[in-house]
Design an enzyme around this catalytic site. Structure first.
Site, short mmCIF file in Angstrom:
data_model
loop_
_atom_site.label_atom_id
_atom_site.label_comp_id
_atom_site.label_asym_id
_atom_site.label_seq_id
_atom_site.Cartn_x
_atom_site.Cartn_y
_atom_site.Cartn_z
N LYS A 46 -4.94 -5.84 8.43
CA LYS A 46 -5.75 -6.88 7.81
C LYS A 46 -7.15 -6.97 8.42
CE LYS A 46 -4.24 -8.26 4.91
NZ LYS A 46 -4.18 -7.49 3.63
N HIS A 101 -2.54 2.47 11.89
CA HIS A 101 -2.57 1.27 12.72
C HIS A 101 -2.09 1.57 14.15
CE1 HIS A 101 -3.47 -1.09 9.25
NE2 HIS A 101 -2.25 -1.14 8.75
N SER A 131 -5.40 -13.88 7.07
CA SER A 131 -5.10 -12.90 6.03
C SER A 131 -3.68 -12.35 6.18
CB SER A 131 -6.12 -11.76 6.10
OG SER A 131 -5.86 -10.78 5.11
#
Length: 293
Positions: A46, A101, A131
């Site tokens: 995010k 990630h 988010s």
């Protein structure tokens, strides 16, 4: 009730999304062969991941800029560790673009030869938290939270995909000299997308004409991406029935300072105390509000 193990897989101290992670690949990350012209987008979840996928797709692929090739950005810049389609990375043509990630300590060893490039996008963690809260409640593959207080606890405990935000950004930054890496702030990209695209393309050694630059900037705006099925992931969610409700978008707001509409004064002050404790000596700056310079 702690459902962490239901939704997350802990591998060497990092939490991965259990239902989507390519376990075999993750277990052999050290040996994943890196090519000199590979490019990685690395983010904490995010933080502008899909946006940067679009930017790199537009920089690298003329067919994406002029819309002559109908290839989705998630296929042009696929995740390394998450692959619903089981992408054959070994046989992908160069230059390969990746999304990840991963924390720095799980990165393939080949990235440390400083030839392959990494673009690391970071975002102020209050907006990341906000988010992520909405995102987790929307997707069936993520653990939902009754309220933002519940999610904030898990976020600050690092019991979410990507683990602890503070560790992720600090780890990559403190080991930046081990990699060929460019740090870009999400909020600066929002404020001046054109300059940010130029900075990214220069780092990638991809020269754009003024005309091409205009196209990249135009197609990479948030509103244009929301309308672009190749860029916004909505079609995947519909095809796989991954959402809890039909209402909502993969690209929700993308604004700066949305946390102000969600965190109470007490929650904000608590977050600030933790941030100051963990990041007081951290040199990268953060923008918390749209009005900040």
């Amino acid at each position: 009730m702690d459902n962490t193990d239901t939704y997350l897989l802990n591998f060497k101290g990092c939490y991965f999304q259990r239902s989507l992670v390519d376990v075999d690949l993750v277990e052999h990350l050290d040996d994943f062969e890196i090519r000199d012209d590979d490019v990685f987008i690395i983010t904490y979840p995010k933080s502008g991941t899909i946006w940067t996928q679009q930017i790199l797709s537009l920089i690298y692929f003329e067919g994406h800029r002029n819309r002559s090739e109908l290839v989705n950005t998630c296929d042009r810049v696929p995740f390394l560790e998450y692959s619903a389609q089981k992408v054959d990375h070994v046989n992908r043509p160069s230059p390969r673009l990746f999304t990840s990630h991963l924390p720095y300590y799980l990165a393939p060893k080949g990235l440390k030869n400083r030839k392959a490039k990494i673009v690391y996008i970071y975002r102020n963690p209050k907006d990341v938290l906000t988010s992520y809260f909405h995102f987790s409640n929307w997707l069936v593959t993520f653990e939902p939270s009754d309220n933002i207080e519940h999610f904030m606890k898990r976020f600050l405990d690092g019991k979410v995909m990507g683990s602890l935000w503070f560790d992720h950004i600090r780890g990559w930054y403190e080991h930046r000299h081990d990699f060929n890496i460019l740090f870009m702030m999400y909020e600066e990209m929002k404020k001046d997308l054109r300059s940010s695209v130029l900075k990214i393309s220069s780092f990638l050694e991809k020269e754009l004409s003024e005309e091409d630059l205009d196209v990249v900037v135009s197609q990479a705006t948030f509103q244009n991406m929301k309308l672009d099925p190749q860029a916004n992931y909505d079609y995947i969610l519909e095809a796989e029935n991954w959402t809890r409700t039909k209402e909502g978008d993969f690209l929700r707001k993308g604004t700066i300072g949305d946390w102000k509409h969600h965190l109470t004064v007490e929650q904000n002050e608590r977050f600030d105390r933790i941030f100051q404790m963990k990041m007081k000596d951290f040199p990268l700056k953060f923008i918390w509000d749209i009005n900040e310079e």
